[in-house]
Write an enzyme that holds these catalytic residues in place. Sequence first.
Site, PDB file in Angstrom:
ATOM      1  N   VAL A   1      -2.429  -8.618  12.939  1.00  0.00           N
ATOM      2  CA  VAL A   1      -2.255  -8.555  14.455  1.00  0.00           C
ATOM      3  C   VAL A   1      -3.702  -8.609  15.208  1.00  0.00           C
ATOM      4  CG1 VAL A   1      -1.383  -7.302  16.460  1.00  0.00           C
ATOM      5  CG2 VAL A   1      -0.125  -7.447  14.385  1.00  0.00           C
TER       6      VAL A   1
ATOM      7  N   VAL B   1       1.234  -3.052   8.570  1.00  0.00           N
ATOM      8  CA  VAL B   1       0.902  -2.022   7.610  1.00  0.00           C
ATOM      9  C   VAL B   1       1.420  -0.630   8.291  1.00  0.00           C
ATOM     10  CG1 VAL B   1      -1.482  -1.566   7.968  1.00  0.00           C
ATOM     11  CG2 VAL B   1      -0.323  -1.215   5.864  1.00  0.00           C
ATOM     12  N   ASP B   2       0.902  -0.332   9.639  1.00  0.00           N
ATOM     13  CA  ASP B   2       1.267   0.674  10.348  1.00  0.00           C
ATOM     14  C   ASP B   2       2.900   1.163  10.185  1.00  0.00           C
ATOM     15  OD1 ASP B   2       0.181   1.701  13.924  1.00  0.00           O
ATOM     16  OD2 ASP B   2       1.050   2.890  12.076  1.00  0.00           O
TER      17      ASP B   2
ATOM     18  N   ILE C   1       0.931  -1.172   0.064  1.00  0.00           N
ATOM     19  CA  ILE C   1       0.177  -0.143  -0.149  1.00  0.00           C
ATOM     20  C   ILE C   1       0.685   1.252  -0.097  1.00  0.00           C
ATOM     21  CG2 ILE C   1      -0.423   0.136   2.535  1.00  0.00           C
ATOM     22  CD1 ILE C   1      -3.435   0.726   2.049  1.00  0.00           C
TER      23      ILE C   1
HETATM   24  N1  APR Z   1       0.759  -3.027   2.374  1.00  0.00           N
HETATM   25  C1  APR Z   1      -0.784  -3.572   2.514  1.00  0.00           C
HETATM   26  N2  APR Z   1      -1.143  -4.332   3.205  1.00  0.00           N
HETATM   27  C2  APR Z   1      -0.151  -4.849   4.418  1.00  0.00           C
HETATM   28  C3  APR Z   1       1.080  -4.127   4.403  1.00  0.00           C
HETATM   29  C4  APR Z   1       1.355  -3.378   3.250  1.00  0.00           C
HETATM   30  N3  APR Z   1       2.648  -2.962   3.464  1.00  0.00           N
HETATM   31  N4  APR Z   1       1.728  -4.836   5.352  1.00  0.00           N
HETATM   32  C5  APR Z   1       0.623  -5.674   5.945  1.00  0.00           C
HETATM   33  N5  APR Z   1      -0.459  -5.402   5.489  1.00  0.00           N
HETATM   34  C6  APR Z   1      -1.616  -6.356   5.534  1.00  0.00           C
HETATM   35  C7  APR Z   1      -1.521  -7.609   6.619  1.00  0.00           C
HETATM   36  O1  APR Z   1      -1.014  -8.625   5.795  1.00  0.00           O
HETATM   37  C8  APR Z   1      -3.051  -7.530   7.071  1.00  0.00           C
HETATM   38  O2  APR Z   1      -3.460  -8.235   6.119  1.00  0.00           O
HETATM   39  O3  APR Z   1      -2.451  -5.289   6.602  1.00  0.00           O
HETATM   40  C9  APR Z   1      -3.389  -6.037   6.962  1.00  0.00           C
HETATM   41  C10 APR Z   1      -3.560  -5.703   8.510  1.00  0.00           C
HETATM   42  O4  APR Z   1      -2.605  -6.045   9.271  1.00  0.00           O
HETATM   43  P1  APR Z   1      -1.882  -5.460  10.586  1.00  0.00           P
HETATM   44  O5  APR Z   1      -0.915  -4.344  10.029  1.00  0.00           O
HETATM   45  O6  APR Z   1      -1.400  -6.508  11.444  1.00  0.00           O
HETATM   46  O7  APR Z   1      -3.053  -4.641  11.254  1.00  0.00           O
HETATM   47  P2  APR Z   1      -4.024  -4.864  12.249  1.00  0.00           P
HETATM   48  O8  APR Z   1      -4.471  -6.528  12.171  1.00  0.00           O
HETATM   49  O9  APR Z   1      -5.127  -4.165  11.980  1.00  0.00           O
HETATM   50  O10 APR Z   1      -3.678  -4.663  13.526  1.00  0.00           O
HETATM   51  C11 APR Z   1      -3.172  -3.269  13.995  1.00  0.00           C
HETATM   52  O11 APR Z   1      -1.022  -3.828  14.352  1.00  0.00           O
HETATM   53  O12 APR Z   1       1.129  -2.971  13.460  1.00  0.00           O
HETATM   54  C12 APR Z   1       0.045  -2.957  14.475  1.00  0.00           C
HETATM   55  O13 APR Z   1       0.209  -0.540  15.245  1.00  0.00           O
HETATM   56  C13 APR Z   1      -0.624  -1.693  14.633  1.00  0.00           C
HETATM   57  O14 APR Z   1      -1.430  -2.108  16.941  1.00  0.00           O
HETATM   58  C14 APR Z   1      -1.791  -2.162  15.440  1.00  0.00           C
HETATM   59  C15 APR Z   1      -2.060  -3.468  15.071  1.00  0.00           C
END
Ligand code: APR
Length: 172
Positions: free
Chosen positions: A119, A32-33, A10
Site C-alpha cells: 500500500v 500484512v498488518d 509470514i
Molecule cells: N505475509 C507476508 N507478506 C505479506 C502478507 C503476508 N501474509 N500480506 C501482504 N504481504 C506483503 C505485501 O505483498 C507487500 O509486499 O507485505 C508487503 C507490505 O505490504 P502492505 O501490507 O501493504 O504494507 P505497507 O506497504 O508497508 O503499507 C502499510 O498498509 O495494511 C496497511 O495498516 C497498514 O496502513 C498500513 C499500510
Amino acid sequence: MIIRAILEDITALAVDAIVNAANCSLLGGGGVDGAIHRAAGPELLKACRPLGGCKTGEARITPGFRLSAKYVIHTPGPVWHGGNHREPELLRNCYRNSLELANGRQCRTVAFPGISTGVYSYPLRAASEIAVKTVSEWDGRFPEETIFCCFSREALEIYQEILKYHQTRSLS
Ligand code: APR
C-alpha cells in the site's frame, strides 16, 4: 548472521519474532498488518492500544498471542513520495529499530515482510536493497537468522538476486 528469503505467509512462520508493516496508529489495517492481527487474535490490538501509536521508522514489540511467533515487532514504514522525503533513511530505520528490539529480547530468528512495498508503494527493488544492506550491516548478537518473507515470486526473485550479490561481494 544467516540471511535468507522465502515465499510464505509470514503469519505461518514459527520464528521468535515476525515484523509487522504497520501504520502509525498501530491499530491494524489491511495487507500484512491485517493478516497478522487476524492470526494473532484480538489480544494483539489490546496490547497495541496502550502503546499510543508509533512514528514512521520507529518500532514497538508486543507478544504474538495466537501466532506461532513469540513476538510481533510493529514498525510503520515510509509512504513513497518519490524518494526525496527521507524515505530511504526512514525505511532503513524500520529495519534497524526492529533488529534492536529483536536483539534486546534475544530473538534468534526474525522474519520481515517487504515493509512499505505494498500500500505504501515503495519501489520493490529499492526497498529490498535497503532491507538486505541494513540487515547485512547489523552487528548485534541477535538475531542469528533473518528471513525475508516474500509474498510474491517477483519479490522472492529480487531478494535472491540481491542476497547473491551481497554474499559474493562479502566473500571477495
Ligand atoms: N505475509 C507476508 N507478506 C505479506 C502478507 C503476508 N501474509 N500480506 C501482504 N504481504 C506483503 C505485501 O505483498 C507487500 O509486499 O507485505 C508487503 C507490505 O505490504 P502492505 O501490507 O501493504 O504494507 P505497507 O506497504 O508497508 O503499507 C502499510 O498498509 O495494511 C496497511 O495498516 C497498514 O496502513 C498500513 C499500510
